[in-house]
Write an enzyme that holds these catalytic residues in place. Structure first.
Site, PDB file in Angstrom:
ATOM      1  N   ASP A  27       0.873  -1.159   0.000  1.00  8.00           N
ATOM      2  CA  ASP A  27       0.000   0.000   0.000  1.00  8.00           C
ATOM      3  C   ASP A  27       0.922   1.224   0.000  1.00  8.00           C
ATOM      4  O   ASP A  27       2.087   1.128   0.383  1.00  8.00           O
ATOM      5  CB  ASP A  27      -0.873  -0.024   1.264  1.00  8.00           C
ATOM      6  CG  ASP A  27      -1.631   1.267   1.480  1.00  8.00           C
ATOM      7  OD1 ASP A  27      -2.354   1.691   0.555  1.00  8.00           O
ATOM      8  OD2 ASP A  27      -1.489   1.857   2.568  1.00  8.00           O
ATOM      9  N   ARG A  28       0.428   2.385  -0.412  1.00  4.84           N
ATOM     10  CA  ARG A  28       1.264   3.582  -0.434  1.00  4.84           C
ATOM     11  C   ARG A  28       1.067   4.420   0.833  1.00  4.84           C
ATOM     12  O   ARG A  28       1.898   4.407   1.725  1.00  4.84           O
ATOM     13  CB  ARG A  28       0.982   4.421  -1.687  1.00  4.84           C
ATOM     14  CG  ARG A  28       2.039   5.516  -1.899  1.00  4.84           C
ATOM     15  CD  ARG A  28       1.702   6.434  -3.042  1.00  4.84           C
ATOM     16  NE  ARG A  28       0.728   7.441  -2.595  1.00  4.84           N
ATOM     17  CZ  ARG A  28       0.270   8.422  -3.365  1.00  4.84           C
ATOM     18  NH1 ARG A  28       0.647   8.525  -4.628  1.00  4.84           N
ATOM     19  NH2 ARG A  28      -0.590   9.294  -2.896  1.00  4.84           N
ATOM     20  N   ASP A  29      -0.039   5.142   0.909  1.00  4.16           N
ATOM     21  CA  ASP A  29      -0.248   6.126   1.970  1.00  4.16           C
ATOM     22  C   ASP A  29      -0.430   5.459   3.329  1.00  4.16           C
ATOM     23  O   ASP A  29      -1.331   4.647   3.516  1.00  4.16           O
ATOM     24  CB  ASP A  29      -1.454   7.001   1.644  1.00  4.16           C
ATOM     25  CG  ASP A  29      -1.287   7.742   0.316  1.00  4.16           C
ATOM     26  OD1 ASP A  29      -0.143   8.119  -0.002  1.00  4.16           O
ATOM     27  OD2 ASP A  29      -2.281   7.924  -0.401  1.00  4.16           O
ATOM     28  N   ASP A  35       0.968   9.466   5.727  1.00  6.40           N
ATOM     29  CA  ASP A  35      -0.331   9.691   5.089  1.00  6.40           C
ATOM     30  C   ASP A  35      -0.723  11.156   5.176  1.00  6.40           C
ATOM     31  O   ASP A  35      -1.203  11.630   6.200  1.00  6.40           O
ATOM     32  CB  ASP A  35      -1.399   8.807   5.730  1.00  6.40           C
ATOM     33  CG  ASP A  35      -2.701   8.804   4.954  1.00  6.40           C
ATOM     34  OD1 ASP A  35      -2.797   9.494   3.926  1.00  6.40           O
ATOM     35  OD2 ASP A  35      -3.631   8.096   5.377  1.00  6.40           O
ATOM     36  N   GLN A  71      -6.757   5.807  -5.051  1.00  2.00           N
ATOM     37  CA  GLN A  71      -6.500   7.237  -5.273  1.00  2.00           C
ATOM     38  C   GLN A  71      -7.815   7.949  -5.587  1.00  2.00           C
ATOM     39  O   GLN A  71      -8.046   8.417  -6.699  1.00  2.00           O
ATOM     40  CB  GLN A  71      -5.466   7.418  -6.380  1.00  2.00           C
ATOM     41  CG  GLN A  71      -4.074   6.941  -6.003  1.00  2.00           C
ATOM     42  CD  GLN A  71      -3.495   7.741  -4.845  1.00  2.00           C
ATOM     43  OE1 GLN A  71      -3.554   8.960  -4.830  1.00  2.00           O
ATOM     44  NE2 GLN A  71      -2.942   7.043  -3.862  1.00  2.00           N
ATOM     45  N   CYS A 108      -6.411   2.630  -8.121  1.00  2.00           N
ATOM     46  CA  CYS A 108      -7.828   2.816  -8.403  1.00  2.00           C
ATOM     47  C   CYS A 108      -8.167   4.290  -8.271  1.00  2.00           C
ATOM     48  O   CYS A 108      -8.063   4.857  -7.179  1.00  2.00           O
ATOM     49  CB  CYS A 108      -8.676   2.009  -7.425  1.00  2.00           C
ATOM     50  SG  CYS A 108     -10.452   2.337  -7.640  1.00  2.00           S
ATOM     51  N   CYS A 123     -16.355   0.011  -8.121  1.00  2.00           N
ATOM     52  CA  CYS A 123     -15.600  -0.835  -9.054  1.00  2.00           C
ATOM     53  C   CYS A 123     -14.944  -2.000  -8.321  1.00  2.00           C
ATOM     54  O   CYS A 123     -14.927  -2.040  -7.099  1.00  2.00           O
ATOM     55  CB  CYS A 123     -14.538   0.009  -9.761  1.00  2.00           C
ATOM     56  SG  CYS A 123     -13.277   0.589  -8.621  1.00  2.00           S
ATOM     57  N   ARG A 126     -11.106  -1.060  -6.468  1.00  6.36           N
ATOM     58  CA  ARG A 126     -10.922  -0.306  -5.224  1.00  6.36           C
ATOM     59  C   ARG A 126     -10.791  -1.259  -4.040  1.00  6.36           C
ATOM     60  O   ARG A 126     -11.667  -2.083  -3.781  1.00  6.36           O
ATOM     61  CB  ARG A 126     -12.105   0.645  -5.017  1.00  6.36           C
ATOM     62  CG  ARG A 126     -11.951   1.511  -3.794  1.00  6.36           C
ATOM     63  CD  ARG A 126     -12.950   2.648  -3.756  1.00  6.36           C
ATOM     64  NE  ARG A 126     -12.728   3.423  -2.562  1.00  6.36           N
ATOM     65  CZ  ARG A 126     -11.746   4.301  -2.396  1.00  6.36           C
ATOM     66  NH1 ARG A 126     -10.910   4.528  -3.383  1.00  6.36           N
ATOM     67  NH2 ARG A 126     -11.591   4.944  -1.265  1.00  6.36           N
ATOM     68  N   ASP A 152      -1.447  -0.722   5.954  1.00  5.93           N
ATOM     69  CA  ASP A 152      -1.665  -0.181   7.289  1.00  5.93           C
ATOM     70  C   ASP A 152      -3.123  -0.163   7.735  1.00  5.93           C
ATOM     71  O   ASP A 152      -3.394   0.193   8.875  1.00  5.93           O
ATOM     72  CB  ASP A 152      -1.101   1.241   7.377  1.00  5.93           C
ATOM     73  CG  ASP A 152      -1.852   2.212   6.494  1.00  5.93           C
ATOM     74  OD1 ASP A 152      -2.098   1.890   5.319  1.00  5.93           O
ATOM     75  OD2 ASP A 152      -2.192   3.315   6.976  1.00  5.93           O
TER      76      ASP A 152
END
EC number: 3.1.3.-
Length: 184
Positions: A27-29, A35, A71, A108, A123, A126, A152
């Site tokens: 995951d990114r954020d 975050d 996103q 997404c 969708c 996501r 996270d």
């Protein structure tokens, strides 16, 4: 190749291989970076302690490092899809300094409460839906039993469960220490 919703920003390195690849989905954020709500500019990006080293660790062990991120700021009209790709490209430029890299970006841009009509929808890409992970697994010939999802939130862990991949929950501290303990 330019990233499309639910697809990768890099060409599938594993496509056409007979041997199944193994991957660590990140995951990114909140996992790789602090975050900051609706982060879309490289100048606002702050790495989580040990994040770059965690990516290098999985690279050095033969795992693909794949970024999987919701996103919704795109659907909400806060920034264009090109900003998602620009941050990803910046991340890879930063990672290259330490000999690390992300192999692909899957994101997404949709949200059911969006304000941009083309992105306003429910969708399968996501998270917690497994659409992004499933697509990456198909495109890179990834063996789910040998792969991990590091995130996270409960949504990330639900995505891992829904995709049939082991989830590793990041709750602070050194991301490298967590990844070392989970990924052998």
């Amino acid at each position: 190749m330019q990233a499309q919703p639910g697809s990768s920003a890099a060409s599938p390195a594993g496509a056409g291989r007979r041997r199944r690849a193994k991957a660590v989905f990140f995951d990114r954020d909140g996992t790789l970076n602090v975050d900051i709500h609706y982060l879309h500019r490289p100048e606002d990006f702050q790495w989580i302690p040990g994040a770059q080293e965690a990516i290098k660790y999985v690279n050095d062990r033969g795992y693909l490092a794949i970024l999987v991120t919701n996103q919704s700021g795109v659907a909400r009209g806060y920034y264009p899809e090109s900003d998602v790709v620009r941050v990803y490209d910046w991340m890879n430029a930063e990672l290259q300094r330490s000999g690390a890299h992300l192999d692909a970006l899957y994101y997404c841009p949709h949200h059911p409460d969006g304000s941009v009509p083309r992105y306003t929808k429910t969708c399968v890409c996501r998270k917690p839906s497994p659409g992004l992970v499933d697509r990456a697994c198909e495109e890179f010939a990834i063996d789910k039993a040998s792969s991990y999802f590091v995130g996270d939130t409960e949504s990330d862990m639900a995505c891992a469960r829904n995709a049939g991949i082991r989830g590793v929950r990041y709750e602070g501290g050194s991301l490298l220490a967590l990844v070392r303990a989970a990924v052998k």
